[in-house]
Design a protein around this motif. Structure first.
Motif, PDB file in Angstrom:
ATOM      1  N   GLY A 174       0.833  -1.200   0.000  1.00 25.34           N
ATOM      2  CA  GLY A 174       0.000   0.000   0.000  1.00 25.34           C
ATOM      3  C   GLY A 174       0.866   1.247   0.000  1.00 25.34           C
ATOM      4  N   TYR A 175       1.931   1.206   0.795  1.00 24.56           N
ATOM      5  CA  TYR A 175       2.847   2.345   0.904  1.00 24.56           C
ATOM      6  C   TYR A 175       3.496   2.644  -0.453  1.00 24.56           C
ATOM      7  N   VAL A 176       4.016   1.586  -1.090  1.00 26.08           N
ATOM      8  CA  VAL A 176       4.705   1.768  -2.376  1.00 26.08           C
ATOM      9  C   VAL A 176       3.718   2.203  -3.461  1.00 26.08           C
ATOM     10  N   ILE A 177       2.552   1.558  -3.502  1.00 25.16           N
ATOM     11  CA  ILE A 177       1.564   1.903  -4.530  1.00 25.16           C
ATOM     12  C   ILE A 177       1.097   3.342  -4.356  1.00 25.16           C
ATOM     13  N   GLY A 178       0.916   3.757  -3.111  1.00 23.21           N
ATOM     14  CA  GLY A 178       0.502   5.144  -2.851  1.00 23.21           C
ATOM     15  C   GLY A 178       1.512   6.130  -3.416  1.00 23.21           C
ATOM     16  N   ILE A 179       2.781   5.907  -3.106  1.00 29.33           N
ATOM     17  CA  ILE A 179       3.829   6.821  -3.591  1.00 29.33           C
ATOM     18  C   ILE A 179       3.866   6.835  -5.113  1.00 29.33           C
ATOM     19  N   MET A 180       3.832   5.622  -5.698  1.00 23.34           N
ATOM     20  CA  MET A 180       3.886   5.555  -7.169  1.00 23.34           C
ATOM     21  C   MET A 180       2.700   6.279  -7.777  1.00 23.34           C
ATOM     22  N   PHE A 181       1.533   6.105  -7.158  1.00 20.01           N
ATOM     23  CA  PHE A 181       0.341   6.727  -7.732  1.00 20.01           C
ATOM     24  C   PHE A 181       0.446   8.251  -7.715  1.00 20.01           C
ATOM     25  N   TYR A 182       0.808   8.832  -6.578  1.00 20.09           N
ATOM     26  CA  TYR A 182       0.901  10.293  -6.517  1.00 20.09           C
ATOM     27  C   TYR A 182       1.989  10.793  -7.474  1.00 20.09           C
ATOM     28  N   ALA A 183       3.081  10.042  -7.587  1.00 21.75           N
ATOM     29  CA  ALA A 183       4.153  10.464  -8.497  1.00 21.75           C
ATOM     30  C   ALA A 183       3.650  10.481  -9.941  1.00 21.75           C
ATOM     31  N   LEU A 184       2.924   9.436 -10.335  1.00 16.56           N
ATOM     32  CA  LEU A 184       2.421   9.384 -11.705  1.00 16.56           C
ATOM     33  C   LEU A 184       1.350  10.447 -11.945  1.00 16.56           C
ATOM     34  N   LEU A 185       0.580  10.735 -10.888  1.00 19.02           N
ATOM     35  CA  LEU A 185      -0.443  11.773 -11.026  1.00 19.02           C
ATOM     36  C   LEU A 185       0.218  13.144 -11.239  1.00 19.02           C
ATOM     37  N   VAL A 186       1.285  13.386 -10.490  1.00 19.12           N
ATOM     38  CA  VAL A 186       2.037  14.637 -10.658  1.00 19.12           C
ATOM     39  C   VAL A 186       2.583  14.719 -12.081  1.00 19.12           C
ATOM     40  N   PHE A 187       3.088  13.599 -12.578  1.00 25.43           N
ATOM     41  CA  PHE A 187       3.616  13.592 -13.942  1.00 25.43           C
ATOM     42  C   PHE A 187       2.511  13.881 -14.964  1.00 25.43           C
ATOM     43  N   ALA A 188       1.354  13.235 -14.772  1.00 25.41           N
ATOM     44  CA  ALA A 188       0.232  13.447 -15.703  1.00 25.41           C
ATOM     45  C   ALA A 188      -0.220  14.901 -15.660  1.00 25.41           C
ATOM     46  N   ALA A 189      -0.216  15.483 -14.462  1.00 25.41           N
ATOM     47  CA  ALA A 189      -0.605  16.891 -14.331  1.00 25.41           C
ATOM     48  C   ALA A 189       0.416  17.782 -15.041  1.00 25.41           C
ATOM     49  N   LEU A 190       1.689  17.406 -14.938  1.00 26.95           N
ATOM     50  CA  LEU A 190       2.746  18.213 -15.563  1.00 26.95           C
ATOM     51  C   LEU A 190       2.616  18.233 -17.090  1.00 26.95           C
ATOM     52  N   THR A 191       2.299  17.079 -17.694  1.00 24.36           N
ATOM     53  CA  THR A 191       2.160  17.081 -19.157  1.00 24.36           C
ATOM     54  C   THR A 191       0.961  17.950 -19.568  1.00 24.36           C
TER      55      THR A 191
END
Ligand code: TRP
Length: 441
Positions: free
Chosen positions: A294-311
């Motif tokens: 859960g910890y790892v998936i949470g971090i990965m998810f927010y990171a990918l969301l930040v990336f998607a927002a950046l594009t």
């Protein structure tokens, strides 16, 4: 290939993962989604094609493109409207993107752990803090700024080849986990079984606004990207593929949020805070047996969301930067700074209106809600309406046909359908939805 990917990157972002669930939640679920699909198919795809045609034919910034293709200066105003719209959107979008950044760091530090009421109070105290969310928002605009002036967009495009599919897979995994929570079925039902009694007068315009927002339609953002398309890019197919991908991600985001929200007792109509007060619960409760996962998936998810927002923020920033560079005849760096400063000011005021400072409201809405409303529900439909009339009636139809069919090589038989749709269907539907919203019909 790269530029199509970048266009998809512009479309996929917080509009899908943040705005779609909260809009669906406020508008009663499945009934809203049906209207949303109709808007994407009937109005969104033809609208995208229209922007592609203008952009690829004129190969210029938003305002110049409209002037160039019609030979009339007046139409440049549609481009100006688009630039204004995307600047306001970037302002409030950065606030939400800033929240995502904060959640990324908080999930690394493990400070989002707690029960549902803790998660709720975490969001409330963070989002109403005086300067923290402002800093994150301005920080996000600055990151966008440096990507733009360093010209590392190509690198971002290459990264999105890997990261977008990853986001997709991760979403799927979280959907499965979320649907297995106790009581999740109420959320699935909310998404799939239409309850038309919850449909209000304003739901049509909200579905329309959400469709345009999510497709990045109505600001000539797509036009700017299409000016880099190849001569043999199939415009209709690209529009269809991007719309499909974008809708799929929105639906997955809904399937991730609502089962969990119903399971932990978050109100589906919580508004802009919805995903932030739901997600931390998912990462803890759905992965309770393997907390590290859960910890790892949470971090990965927010990171990918930040990336998607950046594009997405890159695409909004780029419209204004290209415009100021060419129209004011200043260097690209200076032009980017003009936009960054204006957007940062909007972002700071929107952020403060979330509760840190009283009285930052307009028409009974916080400034953030107001900017969201006026852009998504007024300015984007207006931009798409004018663009449709423009392509349908004011541009030489020979040019339109040549662009649509790649000079007579593809989709010849579909051209009349497209033409009918931009001449009548799109403008009339948008007009009727407006009239309905304001009680005329
Ligand atoms: N479509 C993006 C999203 O879903 C947001 C976006 C990027 C946008 N560029 C735009 C919206 C231009 C309107 C106009 O997150």
């Amino acid at each position: 290939m790269g530029i199509i990917l970048a266009t998809a990157g512009s479309a996929v972002g917080l509009g899908n993962v943040w705005r779609f669930p909260f809009m669906t939640g406020q508008n009663g679920g499945a009934a809203f989604i049906i209207l949303y699909f109709a808007c994407i198919l009937l109005l969104g795809i033809p609208g995208m094609v229209s922007e592609f045609i203008i952009g690829r034919h004129s190969q210029a910034n938003a305002a110049r493109a409209y002037g160039h293709i019609s030979g009339r200066k007046l139409w440049k105003l549609v481009g100006h409207l688009g630039i204004l719209t995307s600047t306001i959107i970037l302002g409030f979008y950065a606030v939400v993107a800033g929240w995502c950044l904060q959640y990324l760091f908080a999930s690394v530090a493990g400070s989002l752990n707690g029960d549902a009421s803790y998660v709720l109070s975490y969001f409330q105290s963070f989002s109403t803090h005086l300067w923290k969310p402002c800093l994150w928002a301005v920080g996000f605009i600055l990151i966008t700024h440096f990507v733009i002036i360093r010209g590392v967009q190509a690198g971002i495009e290459r990264a999105s080849k890997l990261l977008m599919p990853l986001l997709f897979v991760l979403l799927l995994a979280i959907v499965v986990a979320s649907c297995m929570l106790p009581g999740a079925s109420a959320g699935i039902k909310f998404l799939l079984m239409p309850d038309f009694s919850k449909v209000s007068q304003s739901v049509m315009l909200e579905a329309l606004g959400q469709a345009f927002f999510s497709l990045s339609l109505g600001t000539c953002c797509l036009c700017t990207y299409a000016s880099y398309f190849a001569k043999d890019t199939h415009l209709l197919r690209s529009a269809g593929e991007i719309a499909l991908l974008d809708t799929l991600i929105a639906i997955l985001a809904g399937l991730m949020i609502f089962p969990a929200a119903f399971s932990v007792g978050v109100q589906p109509d919580s508004g802009p805070s919805l995903i932030f007060i739901t997600l931390p619960n998912v990462f803890q409760q759905a992965f309770a047996t393997v907390p590290t996962l859960g910890y790892v998936i949470g971090i990965m998810f927010y990171a990918l969301l930040v990336f998607a927002a950046l594009t997405s923020t890159i695409s909004m920033h780029e419209i204004g930067t290209a415009f100021f560079t060419e129209e004011l005849n200043i260097g690209r760096k200076k032009a980017a700074w003009v936009l960054t400063v204006v957007c940062s000011l909007i972002a700071v005021f929107c952020s403060l209106s979330m509760g840190a400072v009283d009285g930052l409201t307009l028409f009974g809405m916080s400034l953030l809600d107001f900017c969201d409303f006026i852009t998504a529900q007024i300015m984007l439909p207006m931009g798409a309406f004018l663009t449709s009339l423009f392509v349908g009636w004011f541009v030489n139809q020979h040019t339109v046909r040549n662009e649509f069919t790649n000079h007579g090589t593809v989709y010849q038989s579909l051209f009349p359908v497209y033409q009918f749709s931009v001449r009548y269907v799109v403008p009339l539907c948008i007009l009727l939805i407006f009239l309905h919203q304001f009680g005329v019909i």
